[in-house]
Scaffold this active site. Structure first.
Site, PDB file in Angstrom:
ATOM      1  N   GLU A  16     -85.351-103.584 -11.434  1.00 46.41           N
ATOM      2  CA  GLU A  16     -86.285-103.581 -12.419  1.00 46.41           C
ATOM      3  C   GLU A  16     -85.190-103.971 -13.662  1.00 46.41           C
ATOM      4  O   GLU A  16     -84.154-103.277 -14.238  1.00 46.41           O
ATOM      5  CB  GLU A  16     -86.553-102.082 -12.961  1.00 46.41           C
ATOM      6  CG  GLU A  16     -87.652-102.032 -14.146  1.00 46.41           C
ATOM      7  CD  GLU A  16     -87.903-100.623 -14.518  1.00 46.41           C
ATOM      8  OE1 GLU A  16     -86.851 -99.699 -14.328  1.00 46.41           O
ATOM      9  OE2 GLU A  16     -89.003-100.500 -14.924  1.00 46.41           O
ATOM     10  N   GLU A  59     -82.009 -90.174 -26.097  1.00 41.80           N
ATOM     11  CA  GLU A  59     -80.889 -89.932 -27.207  1.00 41.80           C
ATOM     12  C   GLU A  59     -80.689 -91.179 -27.964  1.00 41.80           C
ATOM     13  O   GLU A  59     -79.870 -91.476 -28.851  1.00 41.80           O
ATOM     14  CB  GLU A  59     -79.519 -89.479 -26.631  1.00 41.80           C
ATOM     15  CG  GLU A  59     -78.887 -90.296 -25.486  1.00 41.80           C
ATOM     16  CD  GLU A  59     -79.508 -90.091 -24.128  1.00 41.80           C
ATOM     17  OE1 GLU A  59     -80.602 -89.871 -24.061  1.00 41.80           O
ATOM     18  OE2 GLU A  59     -78.747 -90.579 -23.210  1.00 41.80           O
ATOM     19  N   SER A  95     -86.432 -93.716 -15.558  1.00 41.19           N
ATOM     20  CA  SER A  95     -85.949 -94.607 -14.688  1.00 41.19           C
ATOM     21  C   SER A  95     -86.156 -93.975 -13.154  1.00 41.19           C
ATOM     22  O   SER A  95     -86.175 -92.617 -13.091  1.00 41.19           O
ATOM     23  CB  SER A  95     -84.602 -95.052 -14.797  1.00 41.19           C
ATOM     24  OG  SER A  95     -83.548 -94.055 -14.540  1.00 41.19           O
ATOM     25  N   CYS A 146     -92.831 -99.945 -19.163  1.00 37.83           N
ATOM     26  CA  CYS A 146     -92.794 -99.572 -17.907  1.00 37.83           C
ATOM     27  C   CYS A 146     -94.141-100.179 -17.188  1.00 37.83           C
ATOM     28  O   CYS A 146     -94.216-100.595 -16.036  1.00 37.83           O
ATOM     29  CB  CYS A 146     -93.022 -98.071 -17.650  1.00 37.83           C
ATOM     30  SG  CYS A 146     -94.686 -97.636 -18.575  1.00 37.83           S
ATOM     31  N   LYS A 154     -87.022 -82.971 -24.778  1.00 32.77           N
ATOM     32  CA  LYS A 154     -85.815 -83.641 -24.751  1.00 32.77           C
ATOM     33  C   LYS A 154     -85.988 -85.239 -24.769  1.00 32.77           C
ATOM     34  O   LYS A 154     -86.082 -85.668 -23.849  1.00 32.77           O
ATOM     35  CB  LYS A 154     -85.010 -83.160 -23.482  1.00 32.77           C
ATOM     36  CG  LYS A 154     -83.389 -83.140 -23.721  1.00 32.77           C
ATOM     37  CD  LYS A 154     -82.757 -84.542 -24.190  1.00 32.77           C
ATOM     38  CE  LYS A 154     -82.788 -85.490 -23.034  1.00 32.77           C
ATOM     39  NZ  LYS A 154     -82.380 -86.982 -23.619  1.00 32.77           N
ATOM     40  N   PHE A 186     -86.471 -93.951 -23.555  1.00 32.32           N
ATOM     41  CA  PHE A 186     -86.146 -94.541 -24.901  1.00 32.32           C
ATOM     42  C   PHE A 186     -87.513 -95.504 -25.568  1.00 32.32           C
ATOM     43  O   PHE A 186     -87.568 -95.865 -26.348  1.00 32.32           O
ATOM     44  CB  PHE A 186     -84.986 -95.494 -24.976  1.00 32.32           C
ATOM     45  CG  PHE A 186     -84.976 -96.728 -24.474  1.00 32.32           C
ATOM     46  CD1 PHE A 186     -85.638 -97.760 -24.825  1.00 32.32           C
ATOM     47  CD2 PHE A 186     -84.619 -97.052 -23.000  1.00 32.32           C
ATOM     48  CE1 PHE A 186     -85.523 -99.324 -24.327  1.00 32.32           C
ATOM     49  CE2 PHE A 186     -84.520 -98.104 -22.177  1.00 32.32           C
ATOM     50  CZ  PHE A 186     -85.144 -99.300 -23.012  1.00 32.32           C
TER      51      PHE A 186
HETATM   52  P1  NAD Z   1     -83.438 -92.987 -18.132  1.00 32.93           P
HETATM   53  O1  NAD Z   1     -83.972 -92.647 -16.792  1.00 32.93           O
HETATM   54  O2  NAD Z   1     -82.233 -93.510 -18.355  1.00 32.93           O
HETATM   55  O3  NAD Z   1     -83.872 -91.833 -19.113  1.00 32.93           O
HETATM   56  C1  NAD Z   1     -84.919 -91.012 -19.085  1.00 32.93           C
HETATM   57  C2  NAD Z   1     -84.348 -89.604 -19.594  1.00 32.93           C
HETATM   58  O4  NAD Z   1     -83.596 -88.997 -18.790  1.00 32.93           O
HETATM   59  C3  NAD Z   1     -83.702 -89.585 -21.169  1.00 32.93           C
HETATM   60  O5  NAD Z   1     -84.125 -88.647 -21.935  1.00 32.93           O
HETATM   61  C4  NAD Z   1     -82.100 -89.350 -20.807  1.00 32.93           C
HETATM   62  O6  NAD Z   1     -81.374 -88.823 -21.708  1.00 32.93           O
HETATM   63  C5  NAD Z   1     -82.263 -88.559 -19.466  1.00 32.93           C
HETATM   64  N1  NAD Z   1     -81.331 -88.784 -18.580  1.00 32.93           N
HETATM   65  C6  NAD Z   1     -80.551 -90.190 -18.410  1.00 32.93           C
HETATM   66  N2  NAD Z   1     -79.776 -90.051 -17.299  1.00 32.93           N
HETATM   67  C7  NAD Z   1     -79.564 -88.812 -17.206  1.00 32.93           C
HETATM   68  C8  NAD Z   1     -78.924 -87.921 -15.895  1.00 32.93           C
HETATM   69  N3  NAD Z   1     -78.051 -88.685 -15.230  1.00 32.93           N
HETATM   70  N4  NAD Z   1     -79.263 -86.860 -15.679  1.00 32.93           N
HETATM   71  C9  NAD Z   1     -80.323 -86.280 -16.608  1.00 32.93           C
HETATM   72  N5  NAD Z   1     -81.054 -86.807 -17.344  1.00 32.93           N
HETATM   73  C10 NAD Z   1     -80.595 -87.942 -17.557  1.00 32.93           C
HETATM   74  O7  NAD Z   1     -84.751 -94.023 -18.751  1.00 32.93           O
HETATM   75  P2  NAD Z   1     -84.666 -94.969 -20.223  1.00 32.93           P
HETATM   76  O8  NAD Z   1     -83.692 -95.989 -19.870  1.00 32.93           O
HETATM   77  O9  NAD Z   1     -84.525 -94.086 -21.338  1.00 32.93           O
HETATM   78  O10 NAD Z   1     -86.057 -95.652 -20.047  1.00 32.93           O
HETATM   79  C11 NAD Z   1     -86.574 -96.728 -19.118  1.00 32.93           C
HETATM   80  C12 NAD Z   1     -86.942 -96.393 -18.015  1.00 32.93           C
HETATM   81  O11 NAD Z   1     -88.174 -95.665 -17.966  1.00 32.93           O
HETATM   82  C13 NAD Z   1     -87.730 -97.603 -17.151  1.00 32.93           C
HETATM   83  O12 NAD Z   1     -87.092 -97.560 -15.641  1.00 32.93           O
HETATM   84  C14 NAD Z   1     -88.972 -97.531 -17.379  1.00 32.93           C
HETATM   85  O13 NAD Z   1     -89.837 -98.322 -16.034  1.00 32.93           O
HETATM   86  C15 NAD Z   1     -89.297 -96.067 -17.063  1.00 32.93           C
HETATM   87  N6  NAD Z   1     -90.543 -95.913 -17.606  1.00 32.93           N
HETATM   88  C16 NAD Z   1     -91.386 -95.410 -16.913  1.00 32.93           C
HETATM   89  C17 NAD Z   1     -92.634 -95.204 -17.378  1.00 32.93           C
HETATM   90  C18 NAD Z   1     -93.767 -94.445 -16.440  1.00 32.93           C
HETATM   91  O14 NAD Z   1     -94.891 -94.372 -16.904  1.00 32.93           O
HETATM   92  N7  NAD Z   1     -93.620 -94.756 -15.117  1.00 32.93           N
HETATM   93  C19 NAD Z   1     -92.941 -95.009 -18.674  1.00 32.93           C
HETATM   94  C20 NAD Z   1     -91.872 -95.465 -19.653  1.00 32.93           C
HETATM   95  C21 NAD Z   1     -90.564 -95.852 -19.068  1.00 32.93           C
END
Ligand code: NAD
Length: 509
Positions: free
Chosen positions: A394, A190, A240, A295, A187, A163
């Protein structure tokens, strides 16, 4: 007291439906499942996004598969021309995209524009695709034999994005993937899905053939459908750490190439010789920009020796001047968090930190605008130690911790023992120590007097340890490698008259 910029109240009260983009057109979801999208600055629902079923994901993958053979045949110069057109359109509509981001994510408009600008740089890099895909040629590798290497697209690639960068992170993926000749199914998160659909429309307007770029919205069901679909060749994920690990494990088990970038706990080390005002400016900018939902945000300051007291004082002095408010207001510097649940979770760490023995220097709960938006003011916790949850987790919000150590060696040990290894920064005036630091620190992106060392588009972005699952970093040269597979051709054009049977293993000498 933190100053508050007032919410303008410009958001339409109607709730928009946000649909998929398949085969070059908007496709309304039919699964009967959907999720709310908010304007976080106002705390009101502004959208309802369709969640794709396995079948709907299958339709997007089928569109991408059908488009692949023709797209991979498009010449490099035609692809380059199209990428230049895409670059122009994204550049012209930068502000429109940024407004969508502010509306659904909450980050302030100037920051949203910065996000699109950094994504644009990845598109610009992809415009160089003829050069980036150039292979190697060895004439006369053996007598009369030439050997050359080429890189070819994989097929249908999927991107699953977080997000916090709803436009830039998808651009990290689709720009190099399409440039390399792949087709794509995105994808997006959401929580803020509209930018992806808007960009899909721009790609069509630029002349991208239908089916080359598709968007499906949804949750775990859509993600699992992508991970299990036999026609998906590669998966890029940013999000994450637990989900990154899941995506990597599942995707690899299903035979896909996977790069999965995870979470972070980024440390900024301040040595006693650093310019304290400069370090404090950097810490406030990198700790609270985008409300800490980056991140690469600095979440832990490691103050070495006598730097600590001065640094805490300098940051404390700056915090009341950070203007928290609706991101659409030009004087806002920090917007809300993305959802009420996330705001409440981040705020709970202040209580937790205090209970664990950290000193709450500035409590953002006391300074957050109280208008129903998902706000939390800038929070500073001092005397944080590595055993505390506020250190280990985090937090992903405007909560900056300070830990105090006596020596440079202790500071480096903290970073190297941390399970994450995304970004790290050191602030010092000593070039020798900085050189030693970049040599021995275990993290993928290192800043020397630079608090957020996000690599420029012609290098690659990625962390170490639990911040990355997979072998290749994202965008830049490693992005091109990820989205292509190598082929080596050994070729000869002998005179048939010299031909004979030879069962020996081919020799080169
Ligand atoms: P998230 O992991 O909750 O979601 C990321 C994606 O995974 C979304 O599209 C979501 O719909 C999907 N998702 C969520 N739960 C899922 C599940 N159980 N099974 C399958 N798919 C699932 O992350 P977020 O809250 O949207 O974003 C923040 C996180 O992203 C933080 O941890 C941040 O550090 C990380 N991030 C990392 C980088 C990097 O380059 N390393 C860059 C941006 C964000």
């Amino acid at each position: 007291m933190t100053q508050v910029a007032q919410a303008p109240g410009t958001t339409d009260a109607k709730v928009r439906r946000i649909s998929h983009w398949i085969g070059g057109r908007s496709v309304a979801g039919e699964s009967g499942r959907s999720g709310p999208v908010y304007n976080p600055a106002l705390g009101v629902q502004t959208g309802e996004v369709d969640f794709a079923s396995r079948d709907e994901v299958g339709r997007a993958v089928a569109a991408a598969k059908e488009a692949f053979p023709a797209w991979r045949e498009v010449s490099l110069s035609r692809r380059q021309e199209l990428l230049f057109r895409i670059r122009e359109l994204v550049h012209d509509r930068l502000e429109d995209i940024a407004r969508i981001l502010t509306d659904e994510h909450g980050k302030v408009l100037s920051d949203a524009k910065g996000e699109v600008q950094r994504g644009l740089e990845v598109i610009e890099h992809a415009c160089g695709i003829p050069t980036l895909l150039r292979g190697n040629f060895s004439e006369q590798a053996s007598t009369g034999i030439d050997v050359y290497s080429i890189r070819q697209p994989l097929g249908v690639c999927a991107g699953i994005t977080p997000f916090n960068f709803p436009a830039m992170v998808p651009m990290w993926m689709w720009a190099p993937a399409l440039a390399c000749g792949n087709t794509f199914v995105l994808k997006p998160s959401e929580k803020d899905p509209s930018a992806s659909v808007y960009v899909a429309e721009l790609l069509k307007e630029a002349g991208l053939p239908d089916g080359v770029f598709n968007v499906v919205h949804g949750d775990k069901e859509a993600v699992d459908a992508l991970l299990e679909h036999p026609d998906i060749d590669a998966v890029s994920f940013v999000g994450s750490t637990p989900i990154a690990q899941y995506i990597y494990t599942q995707g690899s088990a299903n035979g896909k190439r996977v790069q999965a970038l995870g979470g972070a706990k980024n440390h900024m080390i301040v040595l006693p010789d650093a310019d304290i005002d400069m370090a404090a400016d950097a810490a406030v900018s990198a700790g609270y920009g985008s409300a800490g939902e980056r991140c690469m945000a600095v979440s832990m300051l490691v103050a070495v020796g006598h730097a600590a007291d001065d640094l805490v004082g300098a940051i404390q002095e700056r915090l009341p001047k950070v203007k928290v408010g609706d991101g659409m207001q030009p004087d806002s510097e920090m917007g809300p968090l993305v959802t009420r649940e996330h705001r409440d979770k981040v705020a709970s760490y202040i209580e937790k930190g205090a209970a664990e023995g950290a000193k709450v220097v500035t409590d953002g709960r006391e300074t957050a605008p109280d208008n129903g938006g998902f706000f939390l003011g800038a929070t500073l916790l001092d005397e944080v130690t590595p055993e505390m949850e506020v250190y280990k987790d985090e937090i992903f919000g405007p909560v900056l911790g300070i830990t105090r150590v006596d020596t440079y060696e202790e500071a480096v040990r903290l970073v190297n023992e941390n399970p994450y290894g995304n970004g790290v920064a050191i602030f010092t005036r000593d070039g020798g120590v900085a050189r030693q630091f970049q040599f021995e620190v275990n993290a993928g992106m290192v800043g020397v007097n630079v608090p957020i060392p996000v690599p420029v588009a012609y290098y690659s972005f990625g962390g170490w340890k639990n911040s990355l699952f997979g072998d290749l970093h994202i965008y830049g040269p490693e992005g091109i490698q990820f989205y292509t597979q190598g082929k080596v051709v050994t070729s000869r054009w002998p005179d048939p008259a010299t031909s004979k049977v030879d069962l020996g293993f081919p020799q080169t000498r």
